[in-house]
Write an enzyme that holds these catalytic residues in place. Structure first.
Site, PDB file in Angstrom:
ATOM      1  CG  ASP A 129      89.585 -30.766  11.642  1.00  0.00           C
ATOM      2  OD1 ASP A 129      89.344 -29.803  11.170  1.00  0.00           O
ATOM      3  OD2 ASP A 129      89.170 -31.474  11.682  1.00  0.00           O
ATOM      4  CE  LYS A 186      83.392 -27.648   2.087  1.00  0.00           C
ATOM      5  NZ  LYS A 186      83.837 -28.419   3.262  1.00  0.00           N
ATOM      6  CE1 TYR A 245      85.173 -30.515  -0.521  1.00  0.00           C
ATOM      7  CE2 TYR A 245      86.017 -33.061  -0.348  1.00  0.00           C
ATOM      8  CZ  TYR A 245      86.313 -31.669  -0.297  1.00  0.00           C
ATOM      9  OH  TYR A 245      87.283 -30.882   0.352  1.00  0.00           O
TER      10      TYR A 245
END
Length: 197
Positions: free
Chosen positions: A184, A86, A146
């Site tokens: 997450d 990335k 990104y």
């Protein structure tokens, strides 16, 4: 019509500064910014220069997200052959960006690099394959973009817990003020995660 006499940008060599970090392959990139009365200009990506300083990476997709203060996205990665390199930066706002080395054979396995990215410093952060990545929004909101060098493969997606003591990441916002996805919050710790050779 108002005529502003500013910088002739291409009378300069528009190079960027590439700085290695404590983890091999993770690079901080600082663009050369030209400011005048009209605003600013900088080269955000220059393939030939990037390859000379970082390596040959074939970016195939660019993504963008918008998040509010306290949003923590990560620590994300894709497993195996679907791993992604990335190149990340912030267009608006401020974030703390973190890369964690998941390469078992690496001398820096389990270590991380963190850096503040903002619309003011215009820094970019290159993260090679074999790393988990995440960021925390420090401003009222942040627009984050990104480039990646591999396709998104949801079946190969994985996360590592942001607060795993084995990582020792210092997040500058208290846990009760974080905004996170259920995925997450339920992520595995480093000891139980699928890793890279």
């Amino acid at each position: 019509m108002k005529i502003l006499f500013g910088v002739d940008y291409y009378s300069y060599i528009c190079t960027m500064k590439y700085s290695n970090t404590k983890i091999e392959g993770v690079v901080i990139i600082e663009p050369k910014v030209f400011n005048d009365a009209r605003g600013y200009f900088f080269e955000a990506f220059k393939k030939e220069e990037f390859e000379q300083n970082v390596g040959q990476i074939d970016f195939i997709q660019e993504n963008e997200s918008k998040s509010s203060y306290g949003v923590l996205r990560g620590l994300h990665y894709q497993k195996g052959e679907y791993s992604q390199a990335k190149l990340v930066r912030v267009i608006k706002g401020r974030v703390l960006d973190v890369a964690v080395d998941l390469r078992k054979s690496s001398p820096t396995f389990g270590q991380h690099v963190s850096i503040e990215l903002s619309d003011e410093n215009k820094l970019q952060f290159f993260i090679p394959r074999g790393f988990a990545h995440g960021f925390l929004v420090l401003s009222e909101e942040a627009v984050f973009t990104y480039q990646v060098d591999n396709i998104y493969a949801p079946q190969q997606e994985a996360s590592i817990r942001f607060d795993d003591p084995a990582l020792g990441i210092n997040w500058p916002i208290s846990e009760e003020n974080l905004i996170m996805s259920e995925k997450d919050l339920n992520a595995l710790g480093l000891a139980d995660a699928v890793l890279f050779d």
